[in-house]
Design an enzyme around this catalytic site. Structure first.
Site, PDB file in Angstrom:
ATOM      1  N   HIS A   1       0.829  -1.210   0.000  1.00 61.31           N
ATOM      2  CA  HIS A   1       0.000   0.000   0.000  1.00 61.31           C
ATOM      3  C   HIS A   1       0.860   1.255   0.000  1.00 61.31           C
ATOM      4  O   HIS A   1       2.072   1.183  -0.226  1.00 61.31           O
ATOM      5  CB  HIS A   1      -0.996  -0.021   1.169  1.00 61.31           C
ATOM      6  CG  HIS A   1      -0.400  -0.010   2.529  1.00 61.31           C
ATOM      7  ND1 HIS A   1       0.107   1.127   3.127  1.00 61.31           N
ATOM      8  CD2 HIS A   1      -0.225  -1.000   3.446  1.00 61.31           C
ATOM      9  CE1 HIS A   1       0.547   0.849   4.341  1.00 61.31           C
ATOM     10  NE2 HIS A   1       0.368  -0.444   4.561  1.00 61.31           N
TER      11      HIS A   1
ATOM     12  N   CYS B   1       3.129  -4.519   6.596  1.00 65.69           N
ATOM     13  CA  CYS B   1       2.955  -4.392   5.143  1.00 65.69           C
ATOM     14  C   CYS B   1       4.216  -3.823   4.492  1.00 65.69           C
ATOM     15  O   CYS B   1       5.153  -3.415   5.155  1.00 65.69           O
ATOM     16  CB  CYS B   1       1.786  -3.460   4.841  1.00 65.69           C
ATOM     17  SG  CYS B   1       0.208  -4.042   5.495  1.00 65.69           S
TER      18      CYS B   1
END
Length: 171
Positions: free
Chosen positions: A134, A146
């Site tokens: 992301h 992430c």
């Protein structure tokens, strides 16, 4: 074309993402890259993960990816991160009684979210959830696990991603 991610520099949450000859800075989990991901440990899981779907805010990101299955993020879009939830590590509709991530956020990090096949089919409770590719905070501060890059770099990379693309995360 596959993406390779490695730790880079003295801080374990700083990474370098490679796609072909191009290199991009990226943010990683606050605990760096680890082989044995656990829910809530703040690590980015080492391994080879298939790029899956793209979730995006159509009010902020006008062009969905060309080659990935796409889903529009709405105010009721969520992702279960509760190992006790039968829908653990899956998209959910809010409100949701179990713990979850809200995909509709005010900080822009989830304007584009690429899902990876970490801990899927079937998900093992507690082995980590919501591992996404992301958008990074402007200062590239750590993620919860992430891989995150700048808006500009995502605009360069997103058109190149296909369901055959792997993200190779190496410690």
């Amino acid at each position: 074309m596959d993406i390779t991610v490695k730790q880079h520099g003295p801080d374990i949450h700083n990474g370098r993402l490679s796609l072909g000859k191009d290199r991009f800075p990226c943010a990683l989990g606050r605990a760096g890259i680890l082989a044995n991901k656990k829910e809530g440990d703040g690590s980015t899981p080492a391994g080879i993960w298939k790029i899956q779907d793209c979730w995006f805010r159509s009010d902020k990101w006008l062009n969905p990816p060309l080659h990935l299955p796409s889903h529009v993020i709405t105010e009721t879009s969520g992702w279960s991160d509760d190992p006790n939830d039968p829908d653990y590590n899956c998209p959910v509709t809010l409100p949701h009684v179990y713990s979850h991530e809200k995909l509709w956020r005010s900080d822009d990090q989830y304007d584009v979210v690429i899902t990876l096949n970490h801990n899927t089919m079937p998900a093992i409770p507690g082995a980590g959830s919501a591992i996404f590719f992301h958008l990074a905070k402007p200062d590239y501060s750590p993620t919860e696990g992430c891989v995150a890059i700048s808006h500009q770099h995502m605009r360069e990379i997103l058109p190149l991603l296909t369901p055959e693309t792997n993200m190779i995360i190496e410690a």
